[in-house]
Scaffold this motif. Structure first.
Motif, PDB file in Angstrom:
ATOM      1  N   ARG A 140     -43.013  23.766   9.335  1.00 59.88           N
ATOM      2  CA  ARG A 140     -41.642  24.267   9.258  1.00 59.88           C
ATOM      3  C   ARG A 140     -41.604  25.364   8.199  1.00 59.88           C
ATOM      4  O   ARG A 140     -42.499  25.496   7.376  1.00 59.88           O
ATOM      5  CB  ARG A 140     -40.688  23.117   8.905  1.00 59.88           C
ATOM      6  CG  ARG A 140     -40.692  22.027   9.971  1.00 59.88           C
ATOM      7  CD  ARG A 140     -39.589  21.007   9.734  1.00 59.88           C
ATOM      8  NE  ARG A 140     -39.558  20.059  10.835  1.00 59.88           N
ATOM      9  CZ  ARG A 140     -40.148  18.871  10.821  1.00 59.88           C
ATOM     10  NH1 ARG A 140     -40.800  18.487   9.748  1.00 59.88           N
ATOM     11  NH2 ARG A 140     -40.089  18.084  11.871  1.00 59.88           N
ATOM     12  N   ASP A 141     -40.540  26.153   8.219  1.00 60.20           N
ATOM     13  CA  ASP A 141     -40.463  27.302   7.322  1.00 60.20           C
ATOM     14  C   ASP A 141     -40.575  26.889   5.858  1.00 60.20           C
ATOM     15  O   ASP A 141     -41.286  27.520   5.071  1.00 60.20           O
ATOM     16  CB  ASP A 141     -39.152  28.071   7.549  1.00 60.20           C
ATOM     17  CG  ASP A 141     -39.150  28.831   8.865  1.00 60.20           C
ATOM     18  OD1 ASP A 141     -40.246  29.007   9.437  1.00 60.20           O
ATOM     19  OD2 ASP A 141     -38.069  29.245   9.319  1.00 60.20           O
ATOM     20  N   TYR A 142     -39.885  25.828   5.465  1.00 58.10           N
ATOM     21  CA  TYR A 142     -39.934  25.429   4.061  1.00 58.10           C
ATOM     22  C   TYR A 142     -41.329  24.917   3.683  1.00 58.10           C
ATOM     23  O   TYR A 142     -41.771  25.066   2.532  1.00 58.10           O
ATOM     24  CB  TYR A 142     -38.861  24.382   3.752  1.00 58.10           C
ATOM     25  CG  TYR A 142     -39.148  22.995   4.280  1.00 58.10           C
ATOM     26  CD1 TYR A 142     -39.879  22.078   3.532  1.00 58.10           C
ATOM     27  CD2 TYR A 142     -38.666  22.595   5.524  1.00 58.10           C
ATOM     28  CE1 TYR A 142     -40.146  20.809   4.017  1.00 58.10           C
ATOM     29  CE2 TYR A 142     -38.916  21.336   6.011  1.00 58.10           C
ATOM     30  CZ  TYR A 142     -39.663  20.445   5.255  1.00 58.10           C
ATOM     31  OH  TYR A 142     -39.923  19.194   5.744  1.00 58.10           O
ATOM     32  N   GLN A 143     -42.049  24.324   4.645  1.00 61.11           N
ATOM     33  CA  GLN A 143     -43.417  23.885   4.375  1.00 61.11           C
ATOM     34  C   GLN A 143     -44.351  25.084   4.214  1.00 61.11           C
ATOM     35  O   GLN A 143     -45.243  25.077   3.361  1.00 61.11           O
ATOM     36  CB  GLN A 143     -43.901  22.979   5.502  1.00 61.11           C
ATOM     37  CG  GLN A 143     -43.174  21.642   5.547  1.00 61.11           C
ATOM     38  CD  GLN A 143     -43.541  20.812   6.756  1.00 61.11           C
ATOM     39  OE1 GLN A 143     -43.902  21.357   7.816  1.00 61.11           O
ATOM     40  NE2 GLN A 143     -43.441  19.501   6.634  1.00 61.11           N
ATOM     41  N   GLU A 354     -33.857  22.662   9.308  1.00 64.48           N
ATOM     42  CA  GLU A 354     -35.218  22.707   9.865  1.00 64.48           C
ATOM     43  C   GLU A 354     -35.712  21.339  10.312  1.00 64.48           C
ATOM     44  O   GLU A 354     -36.741  21.238  10.978  1.00 64.48           O
ATOM     45  CB  GLU A 354     -36.185  23.263   8.822  1.00 64.48           C
ATOM     46  CG  GLU A 354     -35.882  24.690   8.397  1.00 64.48           C
ATOM     47  CD  GLU A 354     -36.917  25.216   7.416  1.00 64.48           C
ATOM     48  OE1 GLU A 354     -38.117  25.006   7.663  1.00 64.48           O
ATOM     49  OE2 GLU A 354     -36.519  25.817   6.410  1.00 64.48           O
ATOM     50  N   LEU A 355     -34.993  20.290   9.942  1.00 66.51           N
ATOM     51  CA  LEU A 355     -35.457  18.949  10.279  1.00 66.51           C
ATOM     52  C   LEU A 355     -35.010  18.567  11.684  1.00 66.51           C
ATOM     53  O   LEU A 355     -33.913  18.914  12.115  1.00 66.51           O
ATOM     54  CB  LEU A 355     -34.906  17.932   9.271  1.00 66.51           C
ATOM     55  CG  LEU A 355     -35.341  18.137   7.812  1.00 66.51           C
ATOM     56  CD1 LEU A 355     -34.677  17.095   6.918  1.00 66.51           C
ATOM     57  CD2 LEU A 355     -36.848  18.072   7.680  1.00 66.51           C
TER      58      LEU A 355
END
Length: 420
Positions: A140-143, A354-355
């Motif tokens: 995901r983007d935050y990851q 994002e989840l």
């Protein structure tokens, strides 16, 4: 008095400073200071004055010079992480971001290695890290942001703390970092016994190119010779203690410490064993870097950023006591600034978009005939007990109800929790 007045008219200014820097291991050596009225004032003396909260420093005889307010405030921000030894001074390399934000333009660097290292510190946020294509669509983007942050920090720092809230994929981000650093040497993952199998499963699933395995049951010498680039060994905290003498001789490219709050007590054998390991980069994973007191944070940072927070006595005097006992907002802000470059925390609320939607799976487990008979008998016993305490006082009755409900719940989980 006239001499003092003339000295105060020409304060020590920021532009008077000239400091030579060179990197030596985990330390940044600082030499030099300010030349004022024909007198050399070592940086250590100026920092000592800032530590005492005194803006006036003796320049010779009965003459004193005033430290310019802006410079004085910057020295106060620095003194907590600078160790003075006579006229010499040094700070932990982890404090480089603080130096860059205060007196970077007053530093003189002649050493090529130091100059290159400081350049990496300065440009850490500008250089993008290439993540393997095999991770496209998996992160995901935050990851992805987390991996970029970790990889950038690993270019110059000795460690970091990924403190994302539970359920946001700290393990996945750590595995990507292990892949990115695989060619630099072997890696060790230290985790609670209960999650060692999970680490091995995730490594096999997401990074099959890595040679991931539990620590073999061999002698210490064999373990040392068996590890090389691309190899990851997963070990429990308990096994780490048993093999600490062998493991501390292995040069590791990366050390991952899962559930790092387990080393919040710096005096435990577990914390000491981790400090003995030789790792170029330490990644601490913890959803709760501070569980009780600031001492938890000091213990964690002794592992990921050695020297940044100083000795326990110094940290306690400069930060722990003023913040915990007196709620000092300035010291709190200073501590946050010091540790900010090394801690990344996101909560579920911050990354909610994002989840994926939450999926609930309901799986009913029927009791066997013998278990059901035991449970039914317990229910009848509870009913009799409730009738007996029906007229009892509120507090006593509440305690009995809670105790009996707990017993029924245990029976529903497994009879052996109640009946031997």
């Amino acid at each position: 008095e006239d001499t003092r007045r003339r000295s105060l008219v020409t304060p020590v200014r920021r532009t008077d400073l000239k400091v030579d820097l060179f990197k030596q291991g985990q330390w940044l050596q600082l030499r030099g200071g300010a030349c004022h009225a024909g007198q050399d004032l070592a940086l250590a003396r100026l920092l000592d004055a800032a530590r005492r909260g005194e803006r006036y420093v003796k320049v010779g005889g009965d003459s004193y010079a005033e430290i310019e307010r802006g410079l004085f405030e910057q020295l106060q921000r620095l003194h907590g992480c600078v160790i003075s030894e006579g006229d010499a001074a040094r700070m932990a390399c982890a404090a480089a971001p603080l130096w860059m934000s205060t007196l970077a333009d007053r530093g003189v660097v002649d050493d090529v290695e130091t100059a290159d290292w400081l350049s990496r510190v300065e440009n850490v946020e500008r250089e993008e890290v290439s993540i393997p294509a095999s991770w496209d669509g998996r992160l995901r983007d935050y990851q992805r942001v987390g991996v970029q942050w970790l990889a950038g920090l690993a270019r110059w720092a000795s460690g970091a703390c990924l403190a994302d809230e539970m359920g946001l994929g700290k393990t996945i981000q750590a595995i990507v970092l292990l892949e990115l650093r695989a060619a630099l040497g072997p890696a060790l993952v230290v985790a609670p016994t209960s999650v060692v199998p999970n680490w091995l499963e995730e490594l096999a699933r997401f990074a099959p190119g890595l040679d991931a395995a539990p620590l073999p049951g061999r002698s210490g010498a064999e373990m040392c010779h068996a590890l090389g680039p691309g190899q990851v060994r997963v070990v429990s905290y308990e096994r780490l203690l048993r093999e600490r003498e062998a493991l501390r001789d292995i040069p590791l490219a990366t050390l991952v410490v899962d559930e790092a709050q387990m080393v919040k007590n710096a005096r435990t054998q577990r914390a000491r064993a981790l400090l003995e390991l030789q790792a170029s980069f330490v990644l601490a994973l913890s959803g709760t870097p501070i569980e009780n007191r600031l001492g938890d944070l000091w213990s964690l940072f002794r592992l990921v950023a050695p020297g940044l927070l100083g000795s326990w006595e110094r940290f306690r005097a400069v930060f722990a006591v003023p913040i915990e006992r007196h709620a000092d907002p300035e010291r709190g802000a200073h501590l946050r600034q010091l540790i900010a470059p090394f801690v990344l925390r996101r909560t579920k609320d911050q990354v909610a978009r994002e989840l994926p939607p939450r999926t609930e799976v309901l799986h009913r487990v029927e009791l066997s005939t013998a278990e059901q008979d035991l449970y039914d008998a317990a229910v009848r016993q509870v009913q009799r007990e409730m009738e007996r305490v029906r007229t009892a006082g509120g507090a006593e009755r509440s305690v009995r109800i809670l105790a009996e409900l707990t017993r029924l719940r245990q029976l529903a989980c497994h009879p052996r929790l109640v009946v031997e």
